[in-house]
Design a protein around this motif. Structure first.
Motif, mmCIF file in Angstrom:
data_model
loop_
_atom_site.group_PDB
_atom_site.id
_atom_site.type_symbol
_atom_site.label_atom_id
_atom_site.label_comp_id
_atom_site.label_asym_id
_atom_site.label_seq_id
_atom_site.Cartn_x
_atom_site.Cartn_y
_atom_site.Cartn_z
ATOM 1 N N ARG A 84 0.841 -1.187 0.000
ATOM 2 C CA ARG A 84 0.000 0.000 0.000
ATOM 3 C C ARG A 84 0.880 1.242 0.000
ATOM 4 N NH1 ARG A 84 -5.217 1.657 1.592
ATOM 5 N NH2 ARG A 84 -5.252 3.807 2.394
ATOM 6 N N ASP A 123 -3.922 -3.922 4.313
ATOM 7 C CA ASP A 123 -5.181 -3.212 4.131
ATOM 8 C C ASP A 123 -6.253 -4.181 3.651
ATOM 9 O OD1 ASP A 123 -4.774 -3.624 1.416
ATOM 10 O OD2 ASP A 123 -4.559 -1.520 0.892
ATOM 11 N N SER A 124 -7.449 -3.690 3.372
ATOM 12 C CA SER A 124 -8.574 -4.564 3.040
ATOM 13 C C SER A 124 -8.399 -5.299 1.725
ATOM 14 C CB SER A 124 -9.877 -3.746 2.992
ATOM 15 O OG SER A 124 -9.765 -2.706 2.022
ATOM 16 N N VAL A 144 1.185 -3.211 4.456
ATOM 17 C CA VAL A 144 1.492 -1.900 5.014
ATOM 18 C C VAL A 144 2.830 -1.948 5.744
ATOM 19 C CG1 VAL A 144 0.747 -0.092 6.610
ATOM 20 C CG2 VAL A 144 -0.957 -1.313 5.231
ATOM 21 N N TYR A 147 -8.274 -2.251 7.779
ATOM 22 C CA TYR A 147 -6.947 -2.827 7.943
ATOM 23 C C TYR A 147 -7.053 -4.121 8.748
ATOM 24 C CZ TYR A 147 -5.066 1.662 6.400
ATOM 25 O OH TYR A 147 -4.766 2.777 5.671
ATOM 26 N N CYS A 189 -3.619 3.568 12.229
ATOM 27 C CA CYS A 189 -3.971 3.571 10.806
ATOM 28 C C CYS A 189 -5.184 4.447 10.512
ATOM 29 C CB CYS A 189 -4.280 2.146 10.331
ATOM 30 S SG CYS A 189 -2.912 1.006 10.505
#
Length: 439
Positions: A148, A178-179, A184, A241, A268
């Motif tokens: 990301r 992340d989704s 990250v 996240y 985050c």
């Protein structure tokens, strides 16, 4: 492309239903036992069967990893090295779900055992998510984990928070995605001895995409780090996240892991305006040309970033990534020889199951390109690829973007991509996560 996982008796353990009609699938299911017989025959002659080309134009690719056999049915346009790397990654995912020693023990006791029952639920979802991602995520042919885009200051704060979470929970590893399964940050304690390689991070990112609960406690095998057993994992999702903490000891006090992970996730949520601007993938935009698609990889840490839209003339993301994969094989192949990525994966998996630790899983022994440049014009779309030992760049654009006054696109495309690559290299610090030695 359709993937099969076969037991020693030739019975299906897993079938991905992509690209085949019911009639074709029935036909290939009936050929599974024959496939096992072909492999046994080739093995008896001390030859490994890797691909069988049918008169219908479909290619059957084999990867024999006892006790299971992995089979892919692909068309002739998919490069063999790419298909083989996908089979190797599918093998790693199965090994991560069931562990190789456990599989060998089961089939040694019961050669006809139906292993499908072991994959019911989350195991089946993870395999299907991995296979579905082959068409939209270039992990398998790049050998890199998606990352990301994030501001340097914010990523540093998150990484520091992840280190504190490891200390508070006594975990060996901590990762944050992340989704969409993009990395990250990650961190490893001094007990771990080595950081996680890109392949294990790819599998953990795939796990994040199929988690259904906000909080999950489960067992996880990291097949490239140590394929002999499982870690205990605590996964927590919040605000788009997911943080995963992995420990070698059974999780007795969930509250400790909950507090440690929520402290990381709290970092985050929300960021300064300057950081937010960076994170909207602005660094990946070709100035004034939003229809240009960009895929950029750093070989230093085996990570990649990818922009969103594809050129309208390209025919969709699957077509664009397929073209990138073929260009990469051309750059990294010598006299048509296979890219040894799959072989590196298999060697690393084998080493992780022995007492001898291989250096492959630490990112050593990078494959170096044989040719460093490719340019192709397909219809109204121009594709450019650069590769060296440090980075790879793949760009697709409408030919009108780089057409000169004389209508020629080649020189304009090279100049455009060269300038873009120089800018992306300068911005690498905010595009990628470069772990510190103690991470």
């Amino acid at each position: 492309m359709t993937f099969f996982v076969l037991s020693p008796a030739g019975k299906p353990v897993f079938i991905s239903r992509g690209g085949l009609s019911e009639e074709e699938e029935s036909m290939y299911t009936g050929l599974m036992a024959t496939a096992r017989a072909l492999l046994a025959f080739a093995d008896s002659r001390f030859h490994g069967l890797r691909v069988f080309k049918s008169s219908s134009g479909r290619h059957l690719h084999f990867l024999d990893c006892p006790p299971l056999t992995f089979l892919a049915v692909a068309d002739a346009t998919t490069p063999g090295p790419v298909t083989r790397a996908r089979l190797a990654l599918l093998h790693a995912q199965v090994a991560g779900l069931l562990t190789q020693p456990a599989l060998c023990a089961v089939y040694e006791r019961q050669p006809g055992y139906d292993a499908r029952r072991l994959l019911v639920g989350s195991g089946d979802r993870m395999l299907r998510a991995l296979v579905d991602g082959f068409a939209t995520r270039p992990c398998s042919f790049l050998g890199a984990v998606p990352v990301r885009v994030m501001g340097c200051g914010r990523r540093r704060a998150v990484t520091d928070g992840l280190r504190r979470a490891l200390c508070a929970s006594g975990s060996a590893f901590g990762v944050l995605f992340d989704s969409e399964g993009r990395l990250v940050s990650s961190s490893a304690s001094s007990v771990a001895g080595a950081a996680l390689c890109a392949w294990d991070l790819i599998l953990l990112g795939n796990l994040c995409r199929v988690l259904e609960q906000a909080e999950t406690v489960l067992s996880v095998c990291l097949p490239f780090y140590d394929g002999r057993g499982n870690f205990y994992a605590y996964a927590r999702q919040h605000g788009g996240y997911t943080v995963i903490l992995l420990t070698g000891a059974e999780i007795a006090d969930v509250e400790v892991f909950r507090e440690a992970s929520m402290a990381v996730l709290g970092l985050c949520c929300g960021c300064p305006d300057g950081e937010a601007d960076c994170e909207r993938n602005g660094a990946l935009r070709a100035d004034g040309h939003p229809e240009v698609h960009i895929l950029f990889k750093t070989s230093r840490v085996n990570q990649y970033v990818m922009s969103g839209p594809c050129p309208p003339s390209a025919g969709g993301l699957g077509e664009v990534l397929g073209r990138y994969a073929r260009m990469r094989v051309g750059m990294f192949a010598v006299d048509g020889a296979d890219v040894p990525m799959a072989e590196q994966m298999l060697a690393s998996l084998e080493a992780s199951r022995s007492s001898r630790r291989s250096r492959l899983h630490r990112g050593r022994g990078q494959i170096r390109p044989f040719h460093g440049f490719r340019l192709e014009c397909v219809g109204a779309t121009t594709y450019v690829a650069f590769a060296n030992a440090d980075a790879e760049l793949y760009v697709s654009m409408d030919s009108s973007v780089v057409a000169g006054r004389d209508g020629q696109t080649h020189a304009g495309a090279v100049e455009f991509a060269t300038a873009l690559r120089a800018r992306l290299v300068r911005q690498s610090q905010r595009l990628f996560y470069f772990p510190e030695p103690n991470d």
